[in-house]
Write an enzyme that holds these catalytic residues in place. Structure first.
Site, PDB file in Angstrom:
ATOM      1  N   ASN A 200      72.567 -20.121  58.821  1.00  0.00           N
ATOM      2  CA  ASN A 200      72.666 -20.436  57.403  1.00  0.00           C
ATOM      3  C   ASN A 200      72.040 -21.789  57.103  1.00  0.00           C
ATOM      4  OD1 ASN A 200      74.955 -21.452  58.857  1.00  0.00           O
ATOM      5  ND2 ASN A 200      76.011 -21.862  56.929  1.00  0.00           N
TER       6      ASN A 200
ATOM      7  N   GLU B 280      71.845 -24.489  53.951  1.00  0.00           N
ATOM      8  CA  GLU B 280      72.413 -24.833  52.650  1.00  0.00           C
ATOM      9  C   GLU B 280      71.509 -25.782  51.869  1.00  0.00           C
ATOM     10  OE1 GLU B 280      77.157 -24.270  53.736  1.00  0.00           O
ATOM     11  OE2 GLU B 280      76.361 -26.284  53.380  1.00  0.00           O
TER      12      GLU B 280
ATOM     13  N   GLU C 262      72.213 -14.093  58.010  1.00  0.00           N
ATOM     14  CA  GLU C 262      71.746 -12.714  58.108  1.00  0.00           C
ATOM     15  C   GLU C 262      70.401 -12.536  57.405  1.00  0.00           C
ATOM     16  OE1 GLU C 262      76.298 -12.514  57.494  1.00  0.00           O
ATOM     17  OE2 GLU C 262      74.639 -13.887  57.110  1.00  0.00           O
TER      18      GLU C 262
ATOM     19  N   CYS D   1      78.182 -11.457  53.567  1.00  0.00           N
ATOM     20  CA  CYS D   1      78.496 -11.434  52.145  1.00  0.00           C
ATOM     21  C   CYS D   1      77.843 -10.212  51.497  1.00  0.00           C
ATOM     22  CB  CYS D   1      78.016 -12.714  51.466  1.00  0.00           C
ATOM     23  SG  CYS D   1      76.219 -12.838  51.327  1.00  0.00           S
TER      24      CYS D   1
ATOM     25  N   CYS E  48      73.937 -10.234  51.429  1.00  0.00           N
ATOM     26  CA  CYS E  48      73.340  -9.906  52.728  1.00  0.00           C
ATOM     27  C   CYS E  48      73.469  -8.412  53.025  1.00  0.00           C
ATOM     28  CB  CYS E  48      73.999 -10.720  53.834  1.00  0.00           C
ATOM     29  SG  CYS E  48      73.528 -12.465  53.820  1.00  0.00           S
TER      30      CYS E  48
END
Length: 325
Positions: free
Chosen positions: A226, A228, A239, A276, A279
């Site tokens: 990830n 950010e 993902e 999520c 994804c």
């Protein structure tokens, strides 16, 4: 106690004295391993008392004869300052050479070291003249690192080179997967990749690190973590990072993805981290929901496998997109 098809690996006890002296007095055995051949039962008894007190040494017992035929060990590597690395050592009675028994014992201890002790790496060394040991090491999948010249002084004062090898946990899991063509082992490979990718995450705001490992139909693996952003919406999940990298390189067919996530301070993950909704919708764009697997990871040996259709039962999908892959 550990066991293989033909062997037991167990702790030493006082009743092993005669068997120990029988093989340890042979100069071909001791010198090959770098230790002095035993000169008497009394000398073997002193050494046996140390073996009994150690948690790092196993007697190798031939099942049919119920006889101790050697020794094998996993000890802290003196050349590496890391508690999660051990060094392998072994010696075998000459009467049992050439039967594949030491290879069998080493593979058993590798499984114990990586799967039970959770080691990161196992090292092993041999002297240049000990070609039997070299063959065992190579059969067990160790990677040659190089030769440490004039690094070992033996009991008789002679100095020899150390031929150095090692095997990482990732290499071990990959090796087992390729040998057995086992789906569960491939899941372990993906889980390990996801955990490693998690360490590369850029998450200064949430401090929640996520890693993903995407398996393509052709066997290639793409990693993601990830990333950010202070503006929030430009952030990207692990993902999607993996998927977009794979798609950019021309991949369109995918089998599974492993996902591992948790707070930065968690060295051992305490819970599973699911993708999520965004994804999942990306996965639905490229994957068959009936067959594509999502592997939720705590560690490489603890994970759950779910089908995409379970995770997003009412996802949005246009039939036309399949023609444009």
């Amino acid at each position: 106690m550990l066991q293989t098809q033909r062997l037991y690996l167990r702790r030493w006890n006082k009743d092993d004295l005669d068997d120990l002296y029988e093989y340890a007095k042979n100069p071909k055995v001791g010198i090959s391993a770098g230790w002095k051949p035993h000169q008497s039962r009394e000398e073997s008894a002193l050494i046996l008392s140390k073996f009994i007190q150690s948690d790092e040494l196993w007697a190798i017992v031939e099942k049919c004869e119920n006889k101790v035929i050697g020794c094998i060990s996993l000890e802290q590597d003196s050349k590496r300052d890391n508690q999660r690395i051990c060094s392998l050592g072994y010696g075998l009675s000459e009467a049992y050479w050439g039967k594949g028994l030491m290879t069998e014992a080493v593979k058993c201890l590798l499984q114990y070291g990586f799967e039970e002790l959770d080691l990161d790496l196992i090292s092993v060394r041999h002297y240049p003249f000990n070609q039997r040991s070299r063959r065992v090491i190579e059969k067990c999948g160790f990677r040659y690192e190089g030769t440490l010249r004039q690094s070992a002084r033996l009991f008789d004062g002679e100095v020899y080179d150390d031929c150095c090898y090692s095997l990482t946990k990732e290499e071990y899991i990959r090796m087992k997967a390729s040998q057995n063509e086992d789906k569960e082992l491939m899941n372990q490979v993906l889980a390990l990749h996801a955990l490693q990718s998690r360490e590369l995450a850029y998450a200064p705001y949430s401090n929640f690190l996520v890693g993903a490992a995407l398996l393509c139909e052709d066997g290639s693996i793409y990693l993601g973590s990830n990333i950010e952003n202070g503006a929030y919406t430009p952030s990207n999940c692990a993902e999607r990072t993996a998927f977009f990298t794979a798609v950019q390189e021309g991949k369109r067919e995918f089998s599974a993805i492993a996902v591992a996530g948790g707070k930065r301070e968690e060295k051992t993950l305490s819970q599973f981290c699911a993708p999520c909704g965004v994804c999942l919708q990306v996965m639905l764009e490229f994957c068959d929901p009936q067959t594509f697997e999502i592997i939720l990871v705590k560690n490489e040996f603890e994970y759950e496998v779910h089908l995409l259709k379970e995770m997003i039962p009412f996802g949005f999908q246009l039939n036309a997109h399949k023609n444009n892959r």
